[in-house]
Design an enzyme around this catalytic site. Structure first.
Site, short mmCIF file in Angstrom:
data_model
loop_
_atom_site.label_atom_id
_atom_site.label_comp_id
_atom_site.label_asym_id
_atom_site.label_seq_id
_atom_site.Cartn_x
_atom_site.Cartn_y
_atom_site.Cartn_z
N GLY A 71 -20.16 9.08 73.72
CA GLY A 71 -20.72 8.17 72.73
C GLY A 71 -20.56 6.68 72.97
O GLY A 71 -21.35 5.89 72.46
N GLU A 86 -14.34 3.03 71.76
CA GLU A 86 -14.91 4.20 71.06
C GLU A 86 -16.21 3.83 70.35
O GLU A 86 -16.40 2.68 69.96
CB GLU A 86 -13.91 4.71 70.01
CG GLU A 86 -13.10 5.93 70.43
CD GLU A 86 -13.89 7.23 70.46
OE1 GLU A 86 -15.12 7.21 70.69
OE2 GLU A 86 -13.27 8.28 70.25
N ASP A 87 -17.05 4.81 70.16
CA ASP A 87 -18.26 4.59 69.35
C ASP A 87 -17.92 4.56 67.87
O ASP A 87 -18.38 3.69 67.13
CB ASP A 87 -19.33 5.66 69.65
CG ASP A 87 -18.81 7.10 69.54
OD1 ASP A 87 -17.61 7.32 69.31
OD2 ASP A 87 -19.63 8.02 69.69
N ASP A 145 -13.80 8.31 62.84
CA ASP A 145 -14.27 9.01 61.65
C ASP A 145 -13.04 9.61 60.94
O ASP A 145 -12.37 8.92 60.19
CB ASP A 145 -15.27 10.08 62.12
CG ASP A 145 -15.91 10.87 60.99
OD1 ASP A 145 -15.97 10.38 59.86
OD2 ASP A 145 -16.37 12.00 61.26
N THR A 146 -12.70 10.87 61.20
CA THR A 146 -11.48 11.43 60.61
C THR A 146 -10.23 10.80 61.21
O THR A 146 -9.17 10.81 60.60
CB THR A 146 -11.40 12.96 60.85
OG1 THR A 146 -11.33 13.20 62.25
CG2 THR A 146 -12.60 13.68 60.25
N GLY A 147 -10.35 10.27 62.43
CA GLY A 147 -9.21 9.69 63.13
C GLY A 147 -8.52 10.68 64.05
O GLY A 147 -7.64 10.30 64.84
N LYS A 165 -15.62 4.66 60.02
CA LYS A 165 -15.94 5.36 58.76
C LYS A 165 -14.62 5.57 58.02
O LYS A 165 -14.13 6.69 57.90
CB LYS A 165 -16.54 6.73 59.10
CG LYS A 165 -18.01 6.89 58.81
CD LYS A 165 -18.38 8.36 58.93
CE LYS A 165 -19.65 8.54 59.72
NZ LYS A 165 -19.96 9.97 59.95
N PHE A 190 -23.87 10.39 58.22
CA PHE A 190 -23.94 10.75 59.63
C PHE A 190 -24.91 9.81 60.35
O PHE A 190 -26.08 9.74 60.00
CB PHE A 190 -24.37 12.20 59.82
CG PHE A 190 -24.16 12.69 61.22
CD1 PHE A 190 -22.91 13.10 61.65
CD2 PHE A 190 -25.21 12.68 62.13
CE1 PHE A 190 -22.71 13.53 62.95
CE2 PHE A 190 -25.01 13.11 63.44
CZ PHE A 190 -23.75 13.53 63.85
N ASP A 203 -24.93 10.63 69.17
CA ASP A 203 -25.93 11.68 69.27
C ASP A 203 -26.02 12.53 68.02
O ASP A 203 -25.10 12.60 67.21
CB ASP A 203 -25.56 12.62 70.42
CG ASP A 203 -24.32 13.46 70.09
OD1 ASP A 203 -23.25 12.85 69.84
OD2 ASP A 203 -24.41 14.70 70.07
N ARG A 225 -29.36 9.35 71.73
CA ARG A 225 -28.34 8.35 72.08
C ARG A 225 -28.99 7.03 72.49
O ARG A 225 -28.35 5.98 72.50
CB ARG A 225 -27.47 8.84 73.25
CG ARG A 225 -26.65 10.07 72.96
CD ARG A 225 -25.70 10.34 74.13
NE ARG A 225 -25.10 11.67 74.08
CZ ARG A 225 -23.98 11.97 73.41
NH1 ARG A 225 -23.35 11.05 72.72
NH2 ARG A 225 -23.51 13.19 73.44
P1 IMP Z 1 -13.07 11.78 64.60
O1 IMP Z 1 -12.19 12.59 65.49
O2 IMP Z 1 -13.42 12.53 63.34
O3 IMP Z 1 -12.53 10.40 64.28
O4 IMP Z 1 -14.47 11.63 65.30
C1 IMP Z 1 -14.65 10.95 66.46
C2 IMP Z 1 -15.88 11.46 67.19
O5 IMP Z 1 -16.75 12.22 66.35
C3 IMP Z 1 -16.71 10.30 67.67
O6 IMP Z 1 -16.30 9.87 68.95
C4 IMP Z 1 -18.11 10.86 67.65
O7 IMP Z 1 -18.43 11.46 68.89
C5 IMP Z 1 -18.12 11.91 66.57
N1 IMP Z 1 -18.72 11.42 65.30
C6 IMP Z 1 -18.09 11.13 64.14
N2 IMP Z 1 -18.95 10.71 63.20
C7 IMP Z 1 -20.17 10.71 63.78
C8 IMP Z 1 -21.48 10.34 63.31
O8 IMP Z 1 -21.71 9.90 62.16
N3 IMP Z 1 -22.48 10.46 64.21
C9 IMP Z 1 -22.28 10.93 65.48
N4 IMP Z 1 -21.10 11.28 65.96
C10 IMP Z 1 -20.03 11.18 65.12
MG MG Z 2 -20.52 12.96 69.56
#
Ligand code: IMP
Ligand code: MG
Length: 183
Positions: A52, A107-108, A111-113, A139, A160, A167, A173
């Site tokens: 990403g 990082e792109d 989200d949850t971390g 987020k 999302f 993606d 992308r």
């Molecule tokens: P986390 O582990 O939940 O913080 O998510 C991190 C990864 O989830 C990112 O590097 C993205 O690849 C994917 N991700 C989280 N939210 C989105 C979204 O809204 N669109 C696309 N990919 C996401």
């Molecule tokens: Mg992804």
């Protein structure tokens, strides 16, 4: 609508622009300037988390004016769905030794971390001098674990998003902006 989008044609009809190309580019220029100031004389390694963040990395380093290196790491947390499984797997490791180096993860989105928590713990065992993250999107309200986030492009709501490296089922992308898929 070219053949590239044919499989996701239905979704494309419900795509809204959340952050424009111009807003992204303006913000990245400022982030690049800030990072250059903070890391001057430190020759950082920028670690781009695939897939990403590859577009963000390429624009960010062109907005920087200090010597630095880049490296790549791939992890998987999502499978092919919109919901996190909470399981993070390493798919590709760095090719460089980061011990004694200043490391800035790129990082792109956080989200949850969970992904950043995993990467952070993993990289810290290799004894970098410093370890920070620069994420294009944050987020915040979705966080499940508390992790430090150092440089943020944009805080976004719990929606999302796709485009500019992000993606949906491995596609789209290449959009130059950040879009939201509305159900
Ligand atoms: P986390 O582990 O939940 O913080 O998510 C991190 C990864 O989830 C990112 O590097 C993205 O690849 C994917 N991700 C989280 N939210 C989105 C979204 O809204 N669109 C696309 N990919 C996401
Ligand atoms: Mg992804």
């Amino acid at each position: 609508m070219g053949p590239l989008f044919s499989g996701v044609y239905f979704m494309i009809s419900k795509l809204k622009v959340l952050i424009t190309e111009e807003q992204i580019q303006d913000r990245i220029k400022k982030m690049g300037a800030q990072i250059s100031e903070d890391y001057r004389g430190k020759e950082p390694i920028l670690v781009s988390i695939l897939k990403g963040s590859f577009l963000f990395l390429s624009d960010l380093i062109r907005a920087m004016d200090i010597p630095h290196e880049v490296d790549f790491m791939a992890v998987s947390s999502y499978g092919n769905s919109k919901d996190s499984t909470g399981v993070v797997r390493m798919l590709k490791d760095l090719s460089s030794d980061i011990s004694g180096r200043h490391v800035l993860v790129v990082e792109d989105i956080v989200d949850t971390g969970l992904t950043w928590e995993y990467i952070r713990a993993n990289l810290l065992t290799r004894r970098p001098v410093s370890l920070k993250i620069s994420t294009l999107l944050n987020k915040e309200e979705r966080r499940l674990v508390e992790v430090p986030v150092d440089y943020v492009g944009f805080v976004i709501p719990d929606q999302f998003v796709i485009g500019y490296g992000l993606d949906y089922q491995e596609k789209m992308r290449n959009l130059p902006y950040i879009g939201v898929l509305e159900e």
